[in-house]
Design an enzyme around this catalytic site. Structure first.
Site, PDB file in Angstrom:
ATOM      1  N   ALA A  13      37.734  15.075  65.281  1.00  0.00           N
ATOM      2  CA  ALA A  13      36.877  14.473  64.267  1.00  0.00           C
ATOM      3  C   ALA A  13      35.515  15.141  64.396  1.00  0.00           C
ATOM      4  CB  ALA A  13      36.780  12.970  64.501  1.00  0.00           C
ATOM      5  N   GLU A  57      45.628  13.895  67.300  1.00  0.00           N
ATOM      6  CA  GLU A  57      46.082  12.669  66.611  1.00  0.00           C
ATOM      7  C   GLU A  57      46.754  12.998  65.278  1.00  0.00           C
ATOM      8  OE1 GLU A  57      42.160  11.002  67.067  1.00  0.00           O
ATOM      9  OE2 GLU A  57      42.939   9.378  68.299  1.00  0.00           O
TER      10      GLU A  57
HETATM   11  N1  DAK Z   1      33.107  18.500  65.323  1.00  0.00           N
HETATM   12  C1  DAK Z   1      32.137  19.208  64.705  1.00  0.00           C
HETATM   13  N2  DAK Z   1      31.961  20.529  64.882  1.00  0.00           N
HETATM   14  C2  DAK Z   1      32.790  21.153  65.725  1.00  0.00           C
HETATM   15  C3  DAK Z   1      33.827  20.482  66.415  1.00  0.00           C
HETATM   16  C4  DAK Z   1      33.974  19.080  66.184  1.00  0.00           C
HETATM   17  N3  DAK Z   1      34.918  18.333  66.744  1.00  0.00           N
HETATM   18  N4  DAK Z   1      34.477  21.366  67.194  1.00  0.00           N
HETATM   19  C5  DAK Z   1      33.870  22.542  66.995  1.00  0.00           C
HETATM   20  N5  DAK Z   1      32.846  22.433  66.109  1.00  0.00           N
HETATM   21  C6  DAK Z   1      31.950  23.477  65.623  1.00  0.00           C
HETATM   22  C7  DAK Z   1      30.915  23.844  66.686  1.00  0.00           C
HETATM   23  O1  DAK Z   1      29.825  22.945  66.666  1.00  0.00           O
HETATM   24  C8  DAK Z   1      30.520  25.239  66.224  1.00  0.00           C
HETATM   25  O2  DAK Z   1      29.646  25.125  65.144  1.00  0.00           O
HETATM   26  P1  DAK Z   1      28.296  26.085  65.045  1.00  0.00           P
HETATM   27  O3  DAK Z   1      27.554  25.827  66.293  1.00  0.00           O
HETATM   28  O4  DAK Z   1      28.879  27.489  64.998  1.00  0.00           O
HETATM   29  O5  DAK Z   1      27.634  25.642  63.789  1.00  0.00           O
HETATM   30  C9  DAK Z   1      31.824  25.806  65.691  1.00  0.00           C
HETATM   31  O6  DAK Z   1      32.660  24.676  65.415  1.00  0.00           O
HETATM   32  C10 DAK Z   1      32.544  26.682  66.691  1.00  0.00           C
HETATM   33  O7  DAK Z   1      32.669  25.943  67.894  1.00  0.00           O
HETATM   34  P2  DAK Z   1      32.248  26.546  69.321  1.00  0.00           P
HETATM   35  O8  DAK Z   1      31.129  27.515  69.170  1.00  0.00           O
HETATM   36  O9  DAK Z   1      32.048  25.392  70.232  1.00  0.00           O
HETATM   37  O10 DAK Z   1      33.577  27.347  69.683  1.00  0.00           O
HETATM   38  P3  DAK Z   1      34.155  27.639  71.131  1.00  0.00           P
HETATM   39  O11 DAK Z   1      35.311  28.571  70.925  1.00  0.00           O
HETATM   40  O12 DAK Z   1      33.067  28.048  72.077  1.00  0.00           O
HETATM   41  O13 DAK Z   1      34.714  26.244  71.638  1.00  0.00           O
HETATM   42  C11 DAK Z   1      35.961  24.145  71.459  1.00  0.00           C
HETATM   43  C12 DAK Z   1      35.800  25.620  70.986  1.00  0.00           C
HETATM   44  C13 DAK Z   1      37.045  23.498  70.571  1.00  0.00           C
HETATM   45  C14 DAK Z   1      36.395  24.120  72.904  1.00  0.00           C
HETATM   46  C15 DAK Z   1      34.586  23.441  71.294  1.00  0.00           C
HETATM   47  O14 DAK Z   1      34.089  23.667  69.952  1.00  0.00           O
HETATM   48  C16 DAK Z   1      34.698  21.969  71.485  1.00  0.00           C
HETATM   49  O15 DAK Z   1      34.756  21.500  72.609  1.00  0.00           O
HETATM   50  N6  DAK Z   1      34.706  21.228  70.377  1.00  0.00           N
HETATM   51  C17 DAK Z   1      34.774  19.786  70.410  1.00  0.00           C
HETATM   52  C18 DAK Z   1      36.175  19.339  70.765  1.00  0.00           C
HETATM   53  C19 DAK Z   1      36.262  17.859  70.866  1.00  0.00           C
HETATM   54  O16 DAK Z   1      35.606  17.236  71.717  1.00  0.00           O
HETATM   55  N7  DAK Z   1      37.066  17.279  70.010  1.00  0.00           N
HETATM   56  C20 DAK Z   1      37.212  15.843  69.945  1.00  0.00           C
HETATM   57  C21 DAK Z   1      36.202  15.297  68.993  1.00  0.00           C
HETATM   58  S1  DAK Z   1      36.141  13.560  69.112  1.00  0.00           S
HETATM   59  C22 DAK Z   1      37.118   7.081  65.865  1.00  0.00           C
HETATM   60  C23 DAK Z   1      37.601   7.954  64.968  1.00  0.00           C
HETATM   61  C24 DAK Z   1      37.959   9.208  65.374  1.00  0.00           C
HETATM   62  C25 DAK Z   1      37.784   9.596  66.663  1.00  0.00           C
HETATM   63  C26 DAK Z   1      37.296   8.717  67.582  1.00  0.00           C
HETATM   64  C27 DAK Z   1      36.970   7.457  67.201  1.00  0.00           C
HETATM   65  N8  DAK Z   1      36.678   5.785  65.441  1.00  0.00           N
HETATM   66  C28 DAK Z   1      35.996   5.658  64.248  1.00  0.00           C
HETATM   67  C29 DAK Z   1      36.890   4.661  66.284  1.00  0.00           C
HETATM   68  C30 DAK Z   1      38.088  10.957  67.038  1.00  0.00           C
HETATM   69  C31 DAK Z   1      37.247  11.568  67.878  1.00  0.00           C
HETATM   70  C32 DAK Z   1      37.344  13.003  68.107  1.00  0.00           C
HETATM   71  O17 DAK Z   1      38.178  13.714  67.601  1.00  0.00           O
END
Ligand code: DAK
Length: 258
Positions: free
Chosen positions: A63, A111
């Site tokens: 997300a 998910e």
């Molecule tokens: N959201 C927004 N932007 C994202 C993103 C994300 N999840 N993942 C990557 N990006 C963006 C980065 O900010 C970056 O943007 P710029 O800085 O270039 O503008 C671009 O994509 C490229 O990412 P990286 O530069 O970080 O690329 P790397 O290859 O170095 O790293 C990575 C890739 C996937 C390891 C890293 O980007 C990363 O760790 N991303 C976040 C992964 C993550 O934590 N995903 C889970 C998100 S939390 C709920 C509803 C839903 C949810 C929870 C609760 N309720 C309402 C109760 C769900 C939650 C989630 O999914």
């Protein structure tokens, strides 16, 4: 649909989530476009759906963290319900949905993949629920579907420790059915989708219902669900043609979805 490319190949629909700048992360617009893509499926023609991500790096990286960062409790609840309703629509979609996971499947990405019927992935795929590292719980069914798919012990390890797993481990624990190279992934997904699409569509749909609905109840009720769905097939032209072809020792040319 701005963030979702939609293609049709015979009886198979391919949806590609296309927001590469953010590694296909799910904001409200992307989620709306995914829903619109499923709403647009012509069920008289389409017999299987493939969901994948644009680019070679990411299926869906979760997300959208930027969008979630300023949410209030009420907004979070609304966003969670919005996503959950769409993922449930995918899970209960009448025809099978295959996730072709071509890279990161983190948080909402994992998910989304888990709401599909079958997951296959490329060698560079990475799966996980990293939410606790961001101060939240998984919110699009992660705590529920992961435990059901791979068992509570392994799911809890992944969720509590925010431990991501690579493709080989995802295969070992049963989160994905097969692992391919990047180049082989989409051909393999299409081959599987076409194999599904070649079978009697109403029977396939009933199988999906039987498995999904049967898993929600005890075995006594589950077999009753199966009996009803089995019986329904006897009102179809495809059942008569399928069995006639067998008895006449000929290959079935085509099921007509009737
Ligand atoms: N959201 C927004 N932007 C994202 C993103 C994300 N999840 N993942 C990557 N990006 C963006 C980065 O900010 C970056 O943007 P710029 O800085 O270039 O503008 C671009 O994509 C490229 O990412 P990286 O530069 O970080 O690329 P790397 O290859 O170095 O790293 C990575 C890739 C996937 C390891 C890293 O980007 C990363 O760790 N991303 C976040 C992964 C993550 O934590 N995903 C889970 C998100 S939390 C709920 C509803 C839903 C949810 C929870 C609760 N309720 C309402 C109760 C769900 C939650 C989630 O999914």
């Amino acid at each position: 649909m701005g963030y979702v490319d939609y293609e049709v190949d015979g009886h198979v629909a391919v949806m590609t989530i296309n927001r590469p700048k953010a590694l296909n992360a799910l904001n409200e617009e992307v989620l709306k476009d995914i829903e619109a893509a499923f709403d647009a499926v012509d069920l008289s023609e389409i017999r299987a759906v493939i969901v994948t991500g644009a680019g070679e790096k990411s299926f869906v990286a979760g997300a959208d963290i930027a969008a979630m960062s300023t949410m209030t409790k009420e907004e979070g609840e609304r966003f969670g319900k919005f996503g959950n309703d769409i993922f449930r629509k995918i899970e209960t979609f009448p025809v099978p949905v295959i996730a072709a996971v071509n890279g990161f499947a983190l948080g909402g990405g994992n998910e989304l993949a888990m709401s599909c019927d079958i997951r296959i992935c490329s060698e560079n795929a990475l799966f996980g629920q990293p939410e606790v590292g961001l101060g939240i719980t998984p919110g699009f069914g992660g705590t529920q579907r992961l435990a059901r798919l791979i068992g509570p012990g392994k799911a809890k390890e992944m969720v509590y420790a925010a431990r991501n797993i690579k493709a080989d481990e995802a295969y070992r624990v049963g989160l994905v059915n097969a692992v391919y190279s990047q180049e082989e992934l989409m051909p393999a997904a299409k081959k599987l989708a076409k194999a599904i699409a070649a079978n009697a569509p109403i029977a396939v749909r009933n199988c999906k219902k039987a498995v999904n609905e049967g898993l929600q109840v005890d075995m006594d009720q589950a077999v009753v669900i199966e009996e009803k769905l089995f019986a329904d097939c006897f009102e179809t032209e495809d059942q008569r043609e399928g069995m006639r072809a067998f008895l006449e020792k000929r290959k079935i040319e085509k099921f007509n979805n009737r």
